[in-house]
Design a protein around this motif. Structure first.
Motif, short mmCIF file in Angstrom:
data_model
loop_
_atom_site.label_atom_id
_atom_site.label_comp_id
_atom_site.label_asym_id
_atom_site.label_seq_id
_atom_site.Cartn_x
_atom_site.Cartn_y
_atom_site.Cartn_z
N TYR A 1 -54.88 -62.80 24.27
CA TYR A 1 -54.29 -61.51 24.75
C TYR A 1 -55.29 -60.81 25.86
N PRO A 2 -55.02 -60.14 26.75
CA PRO A 2 -55.81 -59.63 27.78
C PRO A 2 -57.37 -59.00 27.20
N TRP A 3 -57.13 -58.71 26.10
CA TRP A 3 -58.29 -57.84 25.73
C TRP A 3 -59.05 -58.74 24.50
N MET B 1 -50.71 -56.07 30.74
CA MET B 1 -50.20 -57.40 30.97
C MET B 1 -49.67 -57.91 29.72
N ALA C 1 -54.39 -62.34 33.41
CA ALA C 1 -54.39 -61.69 32.18
C ALA C 1 -55.24 -62.30 31.04
N ARG C 2 -55.69 -63.66 31.35
CA ARG C 2 -56.57 -64.22 30.22
C ARG C 2 -58.02 -64.10 30.56
N THR D 1 -50.97 -64.05 26.52
CA THR D 1 -51.24 -64.40 27.81
C THR D 1 -50.51 -65.73 27.89
N GLN E 1 -56.96 -53.49 28.79
CA GLN E 1 -57.10 -54.17 29.98
C GLN E 1 -57.50 -55.37 29.93
N SER E 2 -57.07 -56.29 30.97
CA SER E 2 -57.89 -57.69 31.00
C SER E 2 -59.22 -57.38 31.63
#
Length: 204
Positions: free
Chosen positions: A63-65, A107, A55-56, A162, A99-100
């Motif tokens: 946050y994933p992004w 995620m 996720a990270r 995350t 997305q990650s």
């Protein structure tokens, strides 16, 4: 659940809503059911550490992004056109902008996800105090709650970070918990350069 001979696949159709839910997260799944499904297809549930790393991403984002909340990147109570969000799950490949860096979708919303670890609120502090340095650490050997990671459609952004940890009884599934399976790379093939030590699929 019906078999479609034209597409050669099983489909999940919600007749009441008139929606094909084949590409939506599966919810109301016991922890054991999620683990059994993953094993049946040659995979497994991720450890909590693997989930967080996926996720990270390589930059350790909150946050994933990235580091800032974006209501257009996840399905939570603060997403969409109202203060209540979308009010339920969306397709597993929704929000490509969320997305990650490693590729997984959702995620930080849609559904939180079972991991393989037992939950302890103090496990990482205990290990740090003992001087242990572990790669891909796992949770305690026993417990009565399993770790659940990621936000969900009925959670606020705070709980979609995350780094946020939650837990749930493995025998108490709900509409906010799903799962995703991970697979270890084939040792005889080229390394997976997009996900590191595991490959992840959209949340099931």
């Amino acid at each position: 659940i019906i078999y479609n001979p034209e597409t050669l696949r099983y489909e999940v159709f919600d007749a009441g809503a008139g929606v094909d839910r084949s590409n939506y997260p599966i919810t109301f799944v016991f922890w054991e059911g999620a683990q059994t499904y993953c094993r049946a297809i040659g995979r497994r549930l991720p450890t909590e550490a693997q989930w967080e790393h996926a996720a990270r991403g390589p930059n350790n984002y909150i946050y994933p992004w990235g580091q800032q909340w974006d209501p257009t990147a996840a399905n939570t109570t603060r997403s969409g056109d109202s203060r209540e969000g979308y009010g339920g799950t969306l397709q597993v490949d929704s929000f490509p902008n969320g997305q990650s860096a490693y590729g997984p979708f959702n995620m930080a919303g849609n559904v939180a996800e079972w991991t393989s670890d037992w939950y302890s609120p103090t496990i990482y502090q205990e290990r740090a105090n003992s001087g242990q340095v572990a790669v891909n650490p796992t949770g305690p050997d026993l417990g009565d709650q399993r770790v659940v990671r990621g936000g969900s459609w009925d959670a606020a952004p705070l709980y979609s970070r995350t780094v946020h940890r939650r837990s749930a009884s493995p025998g108490a599934p709900g509409p906010w918990i799903g799962f995703r399976c991970v697979a270890d790379p084939d040792p005889f093939s080229s390394p997976n350069t997009t996900t590191g030590s595991t490959s992840t699929q959209p949340n099931a």
